[in-house]
Design a protein around this motif. Structure first.
Motif, PDB file in Angstrom:
ATOM      1  N   CYS A  39       1.762  -3.062 -15.384  1.00 51.57           N
ATOM      2  CA  CYS A  39       0.796  -1.987 -15.157  1.00 51.57           C
ATOM      3  C   CYS A  39      -0.546  -2.630 -14.831  1.00 51.57           C
ATOM      4  O   CYS A  39      -0.588  -3.732 -14.274  1.00 51.57           O
ATOM      5  N   THR A  63       7.520  -1.704 -12.223  1.00 56.37           N
ATOM      6  CA  THR A  63       6.098  -1.421 -12.262  1.00 56.37           C
ATOM      7  C   THR A  63       5.867   0.042 -12.632  1.00 56.37           C
ATOM      8  O   THR A  63       6.762   0.874 -12.544  1.00 56.37           O
ATOM      9  N   THR A 113       3.411   1.987 -11.182  1.00 56.45           N
ATOM     10  CA  THR A 113       3.002   2.777 -10.019  1.00 56.45           C
ATOM     11  C   THR A 113       3.374   2.055  -8.727  1.00 56.45           C
ATOM     12  O   THR A 113       3.690   0.861  -8.724  1.00 56.45           O
ATOM     13  N   ARG A 114       3.254   2.792  -7.634  1.00 56.26           N
ATOM     14  CA  ARG A 114       3.497   2.201  -6.314  1.00 56.26           C
ATOM     15  C   ARG A 114       2.451   1.145  -5.991  1.00 56.26           C
ATOM     16  O   ARG A 114       2.766   0.140  -5.338  1.00 56.26           O
ATOM     17  N   ARG A 168       3.546  -1.967  -7.668  1.00 63.01           N
ATOM     18  CA  ARG A 168       4.670  -2.544  -6.910  1.00 63.01           C
ATOM     19  C   ARG A 168       4.155  -3.302  -5.692  1.00 63.01           C
ATOM     20  O   ARG A 168       4.603  -4.422  -5.410  1.00 63.01           O
ATOM     21  N   THR A 185       9.140   0.708  -8.811  1.00 65.13           N
ATOM     22  CA  THR A 185       8.473   1.422  -9.889  1.00 65.13           C
ATOM     23  C   THR A 185       9.601   1.871 -10.826  1.00 65.13           C
ATOM     24  O   THR A 185      10.737   2.089 -10.391  1.00 65.13           O
ATOM     25  N   GLU A 221       6.761   9.013  -8.236  1.00 60.60           N
ATOM     26  CA  GLU A 221       7.282   7.660  -8.439  1.00 60.60           C
ATOM     27  C   GLU A 221       6.436   6.892  -9.460  1.00 60.60           C
ATOM     28  O   GLU A 221       6.788   5.788  -9.843  1.00 60.60           O
ATOM     29  N   ASP A 222       5.296   7.456  -9.859  1.00 58.46           N
ATOM     30  CA  ASP A 222       4.341   6.756 -10.717  1.00 58.46           C
ATOM     31  C   ASP A 222       4.339   7.302 -12.142  1.00 58.46           C
ATOM     32  O   ASP A 222       4.695   8.458 -12.379  1.00 58.46           O
TER      33      ASP A 222
END
Length: 200
Positions: A8, A85, A87-88, A91, A107, A161-162
């Protein structure tokens, strides 16, 4: 032994919570789970809110209290078999730092979303072909899930995705972040357990 890395920003909320939950929920599999932050604070503890959620989710209080943050380096990206990860943007930063790790970097919500659309028999097949080594099996799972990136249905809202950043915000925001993170952790655990199960 296989290696997982969660990433993160500050390594005091989301990635250590993911690390602790994965480590706890993957027992007794031979997992080495660690975490780091793209702009990690130096030797900082988890926030009290993140500790509270970790303990409420089954992590030992002493383990949560023992966490100390660290900054992400290229060297830390060389050995993990799967990088997750929050978030994008995280990533993207991982891939920019270590382009060779693109194939094993997702992610955590992306991995969970795609893995849910991969047939269990496919997971068993690729891990069976990878042989008995746990790290090789996890890399095979990452490759399989990655191969579905263009095939699996994508979220209508990219932000799905986050995992939102709760740092400096209310406990309600921490709870929302946990509600996004914990189901994704469970999906990762399910997929890894499926692929690492003894076929006998």
């Amino acid at each position: 032994m296989f290696e997982l890395l969660t990433v993160c920003t500050g390594n005091i909320c989301r990635s250590p919570l993911a690390e602790l939950l994965l480590r706890e929920r993957l027992k007794p599999l031979p997992a080495n789970v660690s975490s780091a932050g793209t702009r990690g604070l130096r030797d900082a503890t988890m926030t009290p809110e993140a500790v509270q959620i970790a303990v409420a989710s089954g992590v030992a209080s002493a383990e949560a209290q023992a966490h100390r943050s660290r900054s992400l380096t290229e060297a830390q990206l060389l050995s993990p078999d799967l990088i997750l990860t929050m978030t994008r943007d995280h990533r993207r930063e991982v891939v920019e730092l270590a382009p060779s790790r693109t194939r094993v970097t997702f992610t955590i919500r992306e991995f969970a979303r795609i893995a849910a659309q991969v047939p269990d028999d496919e997971v068993r097949r690729v891990t069976g072909e990878a042989g008995p080594d746990a790290a090789a099996r996890v890399r095979a799972i990452a490759g399989l899930v990655g191969s579905y990136r263009g095939l699996a249905a994508t979220p209508v809202v990219p932000e799905d995705e986050d995992v939102i950043d709760p740092y400096g915000r209310s406990m309600r925001t921490y709870e929302l972040a946990a509600a996004q993170l914990i189901p994704a952790v469970d999906a990762v655990v399910r997929t890894l357990r499926l692929g690492l199960a003894d076929p006998r």
